[in-house]
Write an enzyme that holds these catalytic residues in place. Structure first.
Site, PDB file in Angstrom:
ATOM      1  N   VAL A 145       1.015  -1.353   0.024  1.00 50.21           N
ATOM      2  CA  VAL A 145       0.062  -0.035   0.093  1.00 50.21           C
ATOM      3  C   VAL A 145       1.037   1.037  -0.122  1.00 50.21           C
ATOM      4  O   VAL A 145       0.704   2.148  -0.640  1.00 50.21           O
ATOM      5  CB  VAL A 145      -0.846   0.084   1.046  1.00 50.21           C
ATOM      6  CG1 VAL A 145      -1.599   1.339   1.257  1.00 50.21           C
ATOM      7  CG2 VAL A 145      -1.765  -1.322   0.976  1.00 50.21           C
ATOM      8  N   HIS A 146       1.927   0.961   0.749  1.00 52.28           N
ATOM      9  CA  HIS A 146       2.710   2.226   0.803  1.00 52.28           C
ATOM     10  C   HIS A 146       3.552   2.651  -0.523  1.00 52.28           C
ATOM     11  O   HIS A 146       3.515   3.873  -0.851  1.00 52.28           O
ATOM     12  CB  HIS A 146       3.951   1.933   1.954  1.00 52.28           C
ATOM     13  CG  HIS A 146       5.082   2.886   2.020  1.00 52.28           C
ATOM     14  ND1 HIS A 146       4.768   4.459   2.283  1.00 52.28           N
ATOM     15  CD2 HIS A 146       6.335   2.882   1.733  1.00 52.28           C
ATOM     16  CE1 HIS A 146       5.887   4.977   2.302  1.00 52.28           C
ATOM     17  NE2 HIS A 146       6.912   4.157   1.915  1.00 52.28           N
ATOM     18  N   VAL A 147       3.994   1.657  -1.359  1.00 61.32           N
ATOM     19  CA  VAL A 147       4.875   1.687  -2.548  1.00 61.32           C
ATOM     20  C   VAL A 147       3.586   2.292  -3.463  1.00 61.32           C
ATOM     21  O   VAL A 147       4.142   3.422  -4.452  1.00 61.32           O
ATOM     22  CB  VAL A 147       5.072   0.496  -3.025  1.00 61.32           C
ATOM     23  CG1 VAL A 147       5.790   0.649  -4.262  1.00 61.32           C
ATOM     24  CG2 VAL A 147       6.416   0.084  -1.985  1.00 61.32           C
TER      25      VAL A 147
END
Length: 209
Positions: free
Chosen positions: A167-169
């Site tokens: 999700v962060h990427v």
């Protein structure tokens, strides 16, 4: 980047971030190799099964130690503030890239703050459970039931961590300028004002002093 761009991350913060990222990839790949026979071929990246088993816990500990550096640097900025709940209530507008009606936020939005605390918890669970199941040094100190529970917690925390990083990427790529900020350390004033207006106001106020 322009000369009047705003510094978002200094060199130490960026190098710390990328060191953790590299260790996360190495620890993740070695962990997957040990998790299931179908993924054991990944152990070839580390010199075979025995070396994978030896290196994995050391990679994990190194990742946690360096992550502590990020946690110390950023935990104050990841406290939830008054506008964060309102921002979450406007998440549908954020996802549609609509600005009207979305409350201004500080250096990190509530989604980033949630991610930060998920990382803090999962990293800690991975460390503690990893110590219990670290057969070479510590597992003989614990009972079999605790070892089994720790193995389950370790795998579960690893799954949550991997999902959180995905999700962060994705978010870093989706929000144009975010990835570049962690590469160069700087963002445009327009980007800062659009995505993090309260932080932008704070920075510009300090510049006027």
């Amino acid at each position: 980047m322009k000369k009047d761009d705003i510094q978002r991350y200094n060199a130490n913060e960026r190098s710390n971030h990328w060191a953790v990222a590299i260790l996360f990839i190495l620890a993740g790949l070695s962990g997957l190799a040990l998790f299931h026979p179908a993924l054991f071929w990944l152990s070839n990246l580390f010199g075979g099964g025995p070396w994978t088993r030896i290196l994995h816990p050391f990679l994990g500990v190194a990742m946690y130690v360096l992550f502590l550096g990020l946690m110390v640097r950023f935990w104050r900025s990841n406290y939830f503030s008054g506008n964060d709940r309102k921002w979450l209530g406007s998440l549908n507008k954020v996802l549609r890239n609509e600005e009207e009606g979305v409350p201004p936020i500080g250096k990190y939005n509530p989604g980033q703050k949630l991610l930060f605390w998920v990382l803090v918890v999962t990293m800690l669970v991975l460390l503690l459970s990893g110590v219990v199941i670290w057969r070479e040094y510590f597992s003989h100190l614990f009972g079999i039931e605790l070892i089994r529970l720790s193995a389950l917690l370790h795998a579960s925390a690893a799954f949550v961590l991997v999902m959180a990083i995905i999700v962060h990427v994705y978010a870093a790529i989706w929000i144009k300028g975010s990835f570049g900020a962690m590469m160069s350390g700087r963002v445009s004033r327009l980007w800062a004002k659009k995505h993090h207006q309260l932080w932008y106001d704070e920075v510009t106020k300090q510049e006027r002093k």
